[in-house]
Design a protein around this motif. Structure first.
Motif, PDB file in Angstrom:
ATOM      1  N   LEU A   1       0.838  -1.198   0.000  1.00 46.18           N
ATOM      2  CA  LEU A   1       0.000   0.000   0.000  1.00 46.18           C
ATOM      3  C   LEU A   1       0.874   1.249   0.000  1.00 46.18           C
TER       4      LEU A   1
ATOM      5  N   ASP B   1      -0.325   7.390   0.442  1.00 44.93           N
ATOM      6  CA  ASP B   1      -1.565   8.106   0.138  1.00 44.93           C
ATOM      7  C   ASP B   1      -2.784   7.242   0.424  1.00 44.93           C
ATOM      8  N   ASP B   2      -2.709   5.940   0.103  1.00 50.30           N
ATOM      9  CA  ASP B   2      -3.837   5.045   0.380  1.00 50.30           C
ATOM     10  C   ASP B   2      -4.086   4.913   1.879  1.00 50.30           C
ATOM     11  N   ILE B   3      -3.026   4.789   2.643  1.00 50.21           N
ATOM     12  CA  ILE B   3      -3.168   4.633   4.089  1.00 50.21           C
ATOM     13  C   ILE B   3      -3.736   5.907   4.704  1.00 50.21           C
TER      14      ILE B   3
ATOM     15  N   SER C   1      -5.564   8.204   3.241  1.00 51.52           N
ATOM     16  CA  SER C   1      -6.939   8.477   2.807  1.00 51.52           C
ATOM     17  C   SER C   1      -7.944   7.675   3.632  1.00 51.52           C
ATOM     18  N   LYS C   2      -7.543   6.523   4.169  1.00 48.83           N
ATOM     19  CA  LYS C   2      -8.434   5.695   4.979  1.00 48.83           C
ATOM     20  C   LYS C   2      -8.388   6.056   6.459  1.00 48.83           C
ATOM     21  N   GLN C   3      -7.460   6.903   6.843  1.00 50.10           N
ATOM     22  CA  GLN C   3      -7.310   7.261   8.247  1.00 50.10           C
ATOM     23  C   GLN C   3      -8.363   8.288   8.643  1.00 50.10           C
ATOM     24  N   LEU C   4      -9.013   8.049   9.786  1.00 52.85           N
ATOM     25  CA  LEU C   4     -10.029   8.966  10.267  1.00 52.85           C
ATOM     26  C   LEU C   4      -9.367  10.197  10.884  1.00 52.85           C
TER      27      LEU C   4
END
Length: 127
Positions: free
Chosen positions: A55, A58-60, A62-65
């Motif tokens: 991964l 940027d993917d990580i 984008s999923k982080q709250l």
């Protein structure tokens, strides 16, 4: 007499001295096949950096709250007439507990500072 700027002007010379040269290091790395990217021994299922299973940052992200501050709610409101928000009840000391650092044994207490030491500190360490 030389001016300070002329005396201090010299070419940069690194303080660290390496044994050997850069070409020898590259040859050693090539002999161990370090040109190929290998997975870290602790990775799950041998995922290599840059592979399709890896991964991106940027993917990580984008999923982080987003971080959210939640105010504290006191579940046991104080019923007394005092203005305190919290109700603290005093308790007795248990075995091995102390009220103050001055109740510690002498070997654990701070040593008093004598006048000569205070004068040395106030003078910047010069006696």
């Amino acid at each position: 007499m030389l001016p300070t700027q002329v005396r201090l002007a010299h070419a940069y010379k690194p303080l660290i001295k390496f044994v050997g040269n850069k070409a020898a290091l590259v040859d050693i790395l090539k002999s161990h096949n370090y040109e190929q990217t290998k997975p870290h021994p602790c990775t799950i299922n041998g995922i290599a950096p840059g592979s399709k299973d890896c991964l991106s940052v940027d993917d990580i992200l984008s999923k982080q709250l987003p971080f959210k501050v939640v105010p504290y709610v006191n579940k046991n409101p104080v019923t007394s007439s005092s203005d305190n928000k919290y109700n603290f009840t005093p308790r007795g000391l248990k075995e091995g507990e102390l009220n103050s650092i001055f109740e510690l044994p002498k070997k654990y207490q701070y040593k008093p500072i004598d006048d000569l030491e205070i004068e040395a500190i106030n003078n910047g360490g010069a006696i």
